[in-house]
Every structure is written in C-alpha cells, then in structure tokens.
Motif scaffolding. Structure first.
Motif, short mmCIF file in Angstrom:
data_model
loop_
_atom_site.label_atom_id
_atom_site.label_comp_id
_atom_site.label_asym_id
_atom_site.label_seq_id
_atom_site.Cartn_x
_atom_site.Cartn_y
_atom_site.Cartn_z
N LYS A 37 0.82 -1.21 0.00
CA LYS A 37 0.00 0.00 0.00
C LYS A 37 0.86 1.27 0.00
O LYS A 37 0.51 2.27 -0.62
CB LYS A 37 -0.93 0.00 1.22
N LEU A 60 -8.11 -0.22 -3.52
CA LEU A 60 -7.05 -0.67 -2.62
C LEU A 60 -6.72 0.39 -1.58
O LEU A 60 -6.63 0.10 -0.38
CB LEU A 60 -5.80 -1.03 -3.41
N VAL A 67 -5.08 -5.91 0.59
CA VAL A 67 -3.84 -5.98 -0.20
C VAL A 67 -3.56 -7.41 -0.67
O VAL A 67 -2.66 -7.62 -1.49
CB VAL A 67 -2.64 -5.45 0.60
#
Length: 294
Positions: A37, A60, A67
C-alpha cells in the motif's frame, strides 16, 4: 509519417492515462504479493494513476479490498451481497424504487448500513457531499457496487478531517496572499474571504465545481493520503479565475463566476494545483497507517 502520427497521439494517450513508463511502473507494483500500500500511495503522490487502473488502485487505497489479491474475488462477492441486501431492504421499506436516482440509492444504503437511518423519515434527508462524490464515481465507473463502496469509504475518509479544516484554511489564505496579493486583498476587503464556502468545497473534494476527468487527477492524491492538496486546488481555482473574481463584490456574483467551468480550465486548475502541492505541501514520506499530516 509514423513518428508524426505517434507525436500527434501522445497527448491524447497521456490524457487517458496511458503514459508508458508510469503505466509500467504501476503494473510492477500491482504484481507484488501481497500488494504494498505504501508503494501505491507513493505512486499516487508522484504520478497520475492511469485511467484503466484507477478503479483497482482507489479500491485498494480506500480499503474497499485488501492488499491480498487472492482475497479480492471473495471480498467483492461479499460487498456485492451486502449492497444488494441493503437495496432490497430499502425497497421493502418503500424508501427507494426503480425511479430513485442512483446517487440517492447509495446515500440511503449508507444511512441504513451505518445505523443512521431513522424510521420516522419517509425519505432520508440528502447529504450533498455524499451525493456529489457518488456522482463523480458514476462518471468514471460502471459497476454500482464498486461505486457505492468507493463513495462510502471516500466520504468517511474526508469527514475524519473536518476538525482540521480551520488549520487548512488558514494555510490556504497565507499561501494565497503570497501567490496573488491583489486577489487576496480584494477578497478580504469585500468580505468574500469569510463568505466563500471553502468547507463545502473540501467536503465534496470539488465535485460539482470541476469536471470529473481533471478532478480524477486530484482524487488520485486524496486517495493516496493527502487531503492537504485541497488547499492548492482552492488557490489554483481562485488564481486562474482571478480576472473575473476581481470584479465580484457579492457572494452570489462570486459563485456565478465559478459556474460551468470548462473541462479545459478545470484541467489547468488540476495541473497547477498539483504543481503547487508538490512544491509546498506533498508528503515527503508516505506512511500507510498515518496520513494526518499529508
């Protein structure tokens, strides 16, 4: 001739999010297992997300999906089921029907899901911020389940920062005074400085003010963790429209000047705001767990 054609098309491809090197860099990041991320946030800080990956990247970063790529299908199946159950419940209660605008369906579903819905209401009181966010997502994506969850999470992300608005707005006026003192003094002397609905602009992330396509470039930064860019969008909006705004002495005249901003002008505002943000305010270090200073 082939090279000339390629050069002619390049601006179009870039506008649509097909810049080669950036696209390849993002594709490499999206191959990580699990996805990183922080890398995605750093990409959003430095670049515009290619349009073909925006749905995935925003989901996301807003934590619509995890993830772990192996879980994506299952998680979205559950998201789909939950959304459909919410819609079915709202239909049963006769809160929505086939004629209800999608943006209002999303808002009613959020009220019900979050426990904010009152059975005393025959129709839920609408929240302009939520409605405008949903409208922008509708222009970018086709899947209403994706749109509902993206709207919900972006809305909830932004409202967490409302207590920071006074600090952000103070910073905004300080920078505007340095950037364009004439405009700053005009807004101050006419009383418009206090009347301009900057808080509402922040609430909606400029949905309803700027065209959806340039706006997506700004939302890349917001989804990447930087609410601070809203300061620079405001400054860019004011300075690019300065010649008209300097003629305004009332709030209504001021707001009328900002109606129907063309996509071309909105694109200039997006580009200028990102340039200013990168110069003055973009985060040097991205932390996936703490973006409050970004």
């Amino acid at each position: 001739m082939a090279n000339e054609k390629g050069n002619f098309r390049l601006p179009y491809y870039e506008k649509c999010g097909f810049r080669g090197e950036e696209k390849k860099s993002l594709e490499i990041i999206l191959k990580d297992k699990p996805l990183d991320k922080i890398k995605l946030q750093k990409f959003c800080v430095g670049f515009t997300v290619p349009a073909i990956y925006r749905n995935l990247v925003w989901k996301l970063l807003l934590e619509v999906i995890p993830v772990y790529t192996d879980s994506h299908e299952f998680v979205m199946e559950q998201r789909n089921l939950e959304y459909k159950e919410l819609v079915r419940a709202l239909q049963t209660m006769r809160i929505i029907d086939a004629c209800t605008p999608k943006t209002h369906v999303f808002y009613a579903a959020w009220l019900l899901q979050s426990g904010r819905y009152s059975y005393e209401w025959t129709q839920p009181q609408q929240d302009d911020q939520f409605i405008m966010l949903a409208h922008v997502f509708l222009q970018h994506f086709d899947n209403e389940v994706d749109i509902y969850w993206l709207t919900k999470y972006l809305y909830e992300y932004i409202i967490k920062y409302k207590n920071d608005y006074p600090k952000l707005i103070d910073r905004l006026w300080s920078l505007l005074e340095k950037e364009d003192k004439e405009l700053f003094l005009h807004l101050q002397h006419t009383g418009l400085q206090k009347a301009i609905p900057i808080g509402k602009w922040f609430d909606s992330c400029f949905a309803g003010i700027l065209n959806e396509n340039p706006l997506a470039k700004i939302w890349d930064k917001i989804c990447g963790g930087s609410v601070k860019i809203l300061i620079f969008v405001t400054i860019a909006l004011l300075t690019i429209q300065r010649h008209e705004l300097l003629k305004c002495t009332t709030l209504q005249a001021f707001l009328d000047c900002l109606k129907n901003i063309s996509e071309e002008t909105a694109d200039l505002i997006a580009v200028k705001s990102i340039e200013m943000w990168q110069k003055h305010g973009s985060p040097k270090n991205v932390n996936a767990n703490n973006n409050s200073n970004n």
